[in-house]
Motif scaffolding. Sequence first.
Motif, short mmCIF file in Angstrom:
data_model
loop_
_atom_site.label_atom_id
_atom_site.label_comp_id
_atom_site.label_asym_id
_atom_site.label_seq_id
_atom_site.Cartn_x
_atom_site.Cartn_y
_atom_site.Cartn_z
N UNK A 15 0.84 -1.20 0.00
CA UNK A 15 0.00 0.00 0.00
C UNK A 15 0.88 1.25 0.00
N UNK A 16 0.24 2.40 -0.27
CA UNK A 16 0.90 3.67 -0.02
C UNK A 16 0.98 3.86 1.49
N UNK A 18 3.83 4.01 3.05
CA UNK A 18 5.16 3.60 3.53
C UNK A 18 6.06 4.82 3.55
N UNK A 61 2.47 0.76 11.67
CA UNK A 61 1.95 0.78 10.29
C UNK A 61 2.71 -0.16 9.36
N UNK A 62 2.01 -1.11 8.78
CA UNK A 62 2.64 -1.98 7.80
C UNK A 62 2.03 -1.71 6.43
N UNK A 64 2.38 -3.81 4.04
CA UNK A 64 2.29 -5.11 3.39
C UNK A 64 0.92 -5.73 3.59
N UNK A 65 0.34 -6.17 2.50
CA UNK A 65 -0.96 -6.83 2.60
C UNK A 65 -0.82 -8.34 2.71
N UNK B 9 -3.88 1.32 17.05
CA UNK B 9 -2.78 1.54 17.99
C UNK B 9 -2.41 3.01 18.01
N UNK B 10 -2.35 3.53 19.22
CA UNK B 10 -2.00 4.94 19.39
C UNK B 10 -0.88 5.06 20.42
N UNK B 28 -1.53 -4.01 5.75
CA UNK B 28 -1.74 -2.86 4.87
C UNK B 28 -2.29 -1.62 5.56
N UNK B 29 -2.20 -1.59 6.90
CA UNK B 29 -2.76 -0.42 7.60
C UNK B 29 -1.93 0.84 7.41
N UNK B 30 -0.80 0.74 6.69
CA UNK B 30 -0.03 1.96 6.40
C UNK B 30 -0.85 2.93 5.54
N UNK B 31 -1.92 2.43 4.94
CA UNK B 31 -2.85 3.33 4.23
C UNK B 31 -3.33 4.45 5.14
N UNK B 32 -3.38 4.14 6.45
CA UNK B 32 -3.84 5.14 7.41
C UNK B 32 -2.80 6.23 7.65
N UNK B 33 -1.59 5.98 7.19
CA UNK B 33 -0.51 6.94 7.42
C UNK B 33 -0.34 7.81 6.18
N UNK B 35 1.33 10.31 3.71
CA UNK B 35 2.65 10.84 3.34
C UNK B 35 2.50 12.01 2.36
N UNK B 38 4.51 15.26 2.48
CA UNK B 38 5.94 15.28 2.15
C UNK B 38 6.19 16.09 0.88
N UNK B 62 4.42 4.89 -4.79
CA UNK B 62 3.55 5.04 -3.64
C UNK B 62 2.12 4.60 -3.92
N UNK B 79 -1.22 10.04 -0.22
CA UNK B 79 0.03 9.29 -0.15
C UNK B 79 1.10 9.75 -1.14
N UNK D 217 7.06 3.17 21.15
CA UNK D 217 6.51 1.83 21.42
C UNK D 217 7.51 0.80 21.94
#
Lengths: 326, 101, 191, 392
Positions: A15-16, A18, A61-62, A64-65, B9-10, B28-33, B35, B38, B62, B79, D217
């Motif tokens: 995913x984006x 990263x 945050x990962x 990777x799916x 997670x916080x 794939x929760x990096x979608x929540x972050x 970017x 930038x 990305x 992103x 963390x």
Amino acid sequence: MPNLKELSKKPARLTGGHRMCAGCGAPMVVNWVTKALKEGDKAVIANATGCLEVSSFLYPYTAWKDSWIHSAFENAAATISGAEAAYNAMKRKGRIDETYKFIAFGGDGGTYDIGLQSLSGAMERGHDMVYVCYDNGAYMNTGIQRSSATPFGADTTTSPAGKVVPGKQQFRKDLTQIMAAHNLPYVAQTVAPVPGTKYMFDLYNKSEKAIYTKGANFLNVLTPCPRGWRIEAATELDVIKAAVETCWWPLYEVENGKYKLTYKPAEKKPITEWLKLQGRFKHLLKPGNEHLVEKIQAEVDRRWERLLELCGEKEIAKAEVAASNK
Amino acid sequence: MIKERKVNITPDMTWRELTPGGVIQDAGNAEDFKTGDWRSMRPVWNTEKCKHCLLCWVVCPDNSIKVEDGKMTGIDYDHCKGCGVCTAQCKFGALDYVPEE
Amino acid sequence: MAKLVEIRWHGRGGQGAKTASLLLAEVAFNTGKYIQGFPEYGPERMGAPITAYNRISDEKLTIHSNIYEPDYVVVVDETLLKTVPVTSGLKKDGAIIINTSKDPETVKKELNFEGRVYTIDARKISEETIGAYYPNTPMLVAVVKVSGIIPEDVFLNDIEASFKHKFANKPHVVPKNMEAVVRSLQEVKGL
Amino acid sequence: MAKRVSLSGNEAVAQAMRQINPDVVAAFPITPSTEIPQYFSQFVANGQVTTEFVPVESEHSAMSACIGAAAAGGRVMTATSANGLALMWEMLYIAASSRLPITLAAVNRALSGPINIHNDHSDTMGARDSGWIQLYGENAQEAYDNFIMAVKIGEHPDVQLPVMDCFDGFITSHAVENLEMLEDEEVKAFVGENRVAPYALIGQEPVSMGPLDLPPYYFEHKRQQAEAMKNAKRVILEVAAEFEKLTGRKYGLFEEYRMEDAEAAIVILNSSAGTAKAVVDSLRAEGKKVGLIKIRVFRPFPAEELAEALSKVKAVAVMDKADSFSAAGGPVFTEVRSAMYGRADGKIVVSYIYGLGGRDVTTNQIEKVYNDLFSAIETGKYEVYNYVGVRE
């Protein structure tokens, strides 16, 4: 040739969000390797410590799916080999129905250097896996230190170009050949996708072959690093193209011991076409350093000729000459 | 929009609440972050010039070129880091590369 | 027999002294004893002098040191008599059993040992019965005979069973090995 | 029904592995643990187990493959000694912090240099802070029992930590001794047929493991790990109680031997404890009030319990088969003395380093330590930091 419209319908496995640098080539490589996975197949991915690893799974945050594991720098191959072994055992016991594929990603530091033993061991044992080296020619994660993949003359933070020493003093290790010497089912050298070239799908095609050829297989992928190469990100694929067109990074594969060139430039460009695009080689092109460029050109020529021989291209050329003389 | 996650997670969570050993079960929760902040440069999509060749999508590091049913539908500015690799690939002038305001 | 019997074996690497000590442990174990069988490990390869040990007891064993004051010493290779202090620490009322064609009196003089000395010509017995030189079995039998750790009849039954198990693929060698056992029981000299 | 057998420690542990039938065994040979993967690969070759045996090219890769396999959800085992354990070092920490239950037969051997193949505890003592549970065993029986219990302890939901089954190289690993083996079915029922992993790379929803874990963390994850080690103390005793029901053999955090009214006590680990028990018996026969504590669980460390057990003695000698080169006593000594502080004060507590590099540990040496303790009690004079069995 694969159809882009169809490929675009496959869900991305990275995913984006990263934290790789803007314009980093590594996620591009990951996208195209994992795109070669069949949609129903699951994957377990191991990652050596490096840029890709620290930026793609920064707790919590990962990106990777698929299932993904990092344990250390030098052992992505050993780690994935353990996961593959467990899969085989669980499958034998009837505990798993699905098909899993096993892929490891490492940079050139984690692959050519500190991880070479673990890689060689896992490959020799023949686990059903693919090891992908995204080779950007230095330890970029720690701040651009030279690796054994760094090109001759490159200015890195541990092979700096100074008044007396003009950058790295050794030619790069040929890891693809070392892996070919393991007599694996499939070994290939390729590049990040360059649109508009004949090798835009080279990475995708080779990934598919590597993933779906049973056994331990290896891909070496030249991957741009704008920061380490000192280039504008937007130009990075032109640099990759120059690497291929100058024969500095030839595209080939070794399938069950048989070498095959997968792209042969119509006209082999001089090595300056590759050097001049990158800040890390700037000092080489200054007056007085012509002998260094000649030295690099000679080595590129020597390696290219040797590869042509291995790929049987010399015989082909001879035959062509003989045919035209008739 | 933050998706519903198994564990959100916080940084104010105690050790009792965090996932053990740093495992993440929300693949794939990096979608929540995001970017997107930038960027100093921004790709801008001209719908009318776009031929939907998808070469921008091929190279985006990305996964920020949005494609649906084989056609480009826009840019994921949450992103996109503004690297400009996509704009360099567009042969149809469908992607401008402009400074962020 | 005494509550605890301690035995020290001297042999050469590759000759089977270690295996013999483990075999003795095994037969004693099968008669319900508490046993230990362990070699003194080192980098020794084929031919180098080696030492192995047995503790055999009616009670649970906890001591894990080497044996310094053995009740019995077994010398599998008589050439060691000249180079290794085989009687070192051997209890005065203990005994030494040597693989040699010589008689006990002759060896006793050479050894300068006051206690009991027994000899057995393991080579002759082995070659005449099994057809090759395997000193293990005769030496094992000799130590059983001399020490009385295990009643002879029990030992005979047990060793036959273990030969049958060991040579399951070539049962024809079992009678030859049993012949070696029976002859060894008779041919220990010095009793 | 238990089977009475005579086996070496290595063979006993390999048999335990066979009975457990793990998913993956990844190992590299090193004396004196080599026989374990040897025996086990024969079980694989004979089809006696369904395990994948991974003959890795180094111990670093052995532990890495174990980590990959355990992360995949498998039940995983290995064996090593000395330099092999040292080469695993980095991965030991990662296995523990990733909360992966892996069972390791740690056949104790002196750590180079100079190189030495014989027994002491410098290898596992060096790994004492790697986050692994450490069980120590006196003989082949305990090595076997601890190995089976280790699986259940490590995989307990409140623990999820790797476990080392430590026992003495050659002395225990290669000596043939009497022991009682469980029936295969009993072992399988005790440990369960498969590991139940709370999360896994394979067979469940995809997970990511092994993040970059920065200051917001990391500390909390370490705190979790510490809690798991605290929980382990309870779980070790629960598993021991269950094991006792099955076998009649009783295990605690440590064993107290004739400690009832002991004035002078030795604290010691592994095979030398057996030798020391013989000394205790002979000194008791002379009317001397001596006792012994054999530590079984070194990680987690039974600090309070040890202090309580030592609260009535006058003098304690803690015997270390490893030096910590702190110039202030061996590793077990510093921990025992620290445990006693504020709980069992006013005692004479001294350190004895013994048996390094396989120096044979005799009853005479141990008797000397007891005599020293009595002399210290009588005269009030003693050295804290001592060596026994070395040429002075």
